[in-house]
Design a protein around this motif. Sequence first.
Motif, PDB file in Angstrom:
ATOM      1  N   ALA A   1       0.817  -1.210   0.000  1.00 30.57           N
ATOM      2  CA  ALA A   1       0.000   0.000   0.000  1.00 30.57           C
ATOM      3  C   ALA A   1       0.854   1.266   0.000  1.00 30.57           C
ATOM      4  O   ALA A   1       0.535   2.238  -0.691  1.00 30.57           O
ATOM      5  CB  ALA A   1      -0.946   0.002   1.202  1.00 30.57           C
ATOM      6  N   VAL A   2       1.946   1.279   0.773  1.00 32.82           N
ATOM      7  CA  VAL A   2       2.832   2.446   0.777  1.00 32.82           C
ATOM      8  C   VAL A   2       3.401   2.669  -0.618  1.00 32.82           C
ATOM      9  O   VAL A   2       3.415   3.802  -1.140  1.00 32.82           O
ATOM     10  CB  VAL A   2       3.966   2.277   1.809  1.00 32.82           C
ATOM     11  CG1 VAL A   2       5.062   3.325   1.596  1.00 32.82           C
ATOM     12  CG2 VAL A   2       3.413   2.382   3.222  1.00 32.82           C
ATOM     13  N   LEU A   3       3.871   1.599  -1.255  1.00 34.38           N
ATOM     14  CA  LEU A   3       4.424   1.722  -2.605  1.00 34.38           C
ATOM     15  C   LEU A   3       3.374   2.187  -3.597  1.00 34.38           C
ATOM     16  O   LEU A   3       3.651   3.006  -4.480  1.00 34.38           O
ATOM     17  CB  LEU A   3       5.017   0.391  -3.053  1.00 34.38           C
ATOM     18  CG  LEU A   3       6.523   0.219  -2.863  1.00 34.38           C
ATOM     19  CD1 LEU A   3       6.955  -1.203  -3.180  1.00 34.38           C
ATOM     20  CD2 LEU A   3       7.307   1.212  -3.700  1.00 34.38           C
ATOM     21  N   MET A   4       2.144   1.687  -3.472  1.00 40.84           N
ATOM     22  CA  MET A   4       1.089   2.104  -4.391  1.00 40.84           C
ATOM     23  C   MET A   4       0.793   3.596  -4.253  1.00 40.84           C
ATOM     24  O   MET A   4       0.630   4.306  -5.256  1.00 40.84           O
ATOM     25  CB  MET A   4      -0.180   1.286  -4.150  1.00 40.84           C
ATOM     26  CG  MET A   4      -0.059  -0.178  -4.547  1.00 40.84           C
ATOM     27  SD  MET A   4      -1.605  -1.080  -4.346  1.00 40.84           S
ATOM     28  CE  MET A   4      -2.538  -0.423  -5.743  1.00 40.84           C
ATOM     29  N   ILE A   5       0.724   4.074  -3.014  1.00 41.09           N
ATOM     30  CA  ILE A   5       0.482   5.504  -2.804  1.00 41.09           C
ATOM     31  C   ILE A   5       1.571   6.332  -3.477  1.00 41.09           C
ATOM     32  O   ILE A   5       1.297   7.303  -4.186  1.00 41.09           O
ATOM     33  CB  ILE A   5       0.397   5.826  -1.297  1.00 41.09           C
ATOM     34  CG1 ILE A   5      -0.868   5.205  -0.687  1.00 41.09           C
ATOM     35  CG2 ILE A   5       0.400   7.343  -1.065  1.00 41.09           C
ATOM     36  CD1 ILE A   5      -0.939   5.324   0.824  1.00 41.09           C
ATOM     37  N   LEU A   6       2.814   5.935  -3.251  1.00 41.25           N
ATOM     38  CA  LEU A   6       3.932   6.685  -3.830  1.00 41.25           C
ATOM     39  C   LEU A   6       3.935   6.602  -5.353  1.00 41.25           C
ATOM     40  O   LEU A   6       4.086   7.631  -6.039  1.00 41.25           O
ATOM     41  CB  LEU A   6       5.251   6.153  -3.273  1.00 41.25           C
ATOM     42  CG  LEU A   6       5.487   6.328  -1.765  1.00 41.25           C
ATOM     43  CD1 LEU A   6       6.793   5.656  -1.354  1.00 41.25           C
ATOM     44  CD2 LEU A   6       5.482   7.797  -1.358  1.00 41.25           C
TER      45      LEU A   6
END
Length: 413
Positions: free
Chosen positions: A116-121
Amino acid sequence: PRLHNGLNNFGRHLDPWARAHFLGDDGKALPVGTILKNPEQAALFSAIAAKGPDAYYTGAVAQKIVAAVNGAAQNPSKMTLADLASYRAKERAPICGTYRVYKVCGMGPPSAGGIAVLMILKQLERFDMAALGKNNPVAWHLFAESERLAYADRDLYLGDPDYVRVPVKGLLDPGYIAARSALISPERSMASVAPGTPPGAPPRTPAPNADIPGTSDLVAVDRRGNVAEVTTTIESYFGSGLSVGGVMLNNELTDFDFVPAKDGYLVANRVEGGKRPRSSMSPTIVYGPDGKVRIAIGAAGGSTIIAQVAKALVAVLDWKMSAQDAIGLGLLYAPKLDAVAEKGTQLDAMVPALQALGEHVQIAPLGLKANAIERVNGQWVGAADPRSEGVAVREDGQTTQIVRAGAAPRPPE
């Protein structure tokens, strides 16, 4: 103060040992500043250090755990000694990707944090976040939109990969990320948000799930440059309220979706025997273009963890803020269409502008707590959340320096 308030709010769920340890004769939390000693916990930790995991999962301690949960006054468990003896901590492959010139590595499923963190970024990568800056409502609007998309996919697809097919590659596929990012407009908030269909996605349907904050995070680096970022949780405040050997037992079952099926489909994060629940834990290590660690960061706070880490990384990598200032920056938390602007922060003044962009946002406090270590000009600098009593501790030869949250560290002596 945090423990004192937590006891006053949640202490009624504690078992007799915990009540005797944490509460006074009047049944109220012990005063702030009281020194508590826990010899039972010290003895347990010493046994684990000497004998390894078997000191916990077998023998007298295991027998006490089984007796405690089997005999619980509320929701007694059917746990057996064999359940504990057969448990193994399982090493998972990290989830790594890129954000601009940086390599970002996080925790893989069943935690949803790394993905999820990578997707947001990645969904923000096509926008010039650096040019917009931290004081621009449009930047925060874009961040909120990217959160919504990532959280929608998280709720639908993330679970224990030993039991369900998690489309990790599909969720981070460049074409899929580009399609999701295309849903984000700088001019207007999306009217609705729904999970996408990444390559390799199995048929699944989301169901309600709530992360309850009872989490801790720490990060450490040694003199050789080895970095460890750890997020650990017992789920809700004081976990199950049951204790063994001076340690509170978790109630991690609540990290599962309570509704096992919806619209004819099984939910990915449904309860199953032996299955591990999804979490929002997001311990993250970021490497610079030189291949060296730039920052290691993690957070506590239930489902806000993902947004906290992503926000701080945008602040450090795009807005060139220190890790300390990035952690202290207010959060716009938007897991669904409605958003919360953290009360008492720079976001208070932006709410009218955010609402003009179509954001359904209210101002409210958020229970946030993050920690980080970053490398600046060849030196390690710790960062602790100014919202809590956390500290950064630095050792220089014989000197131990404690840096209070919000304070700038002194140069090495």
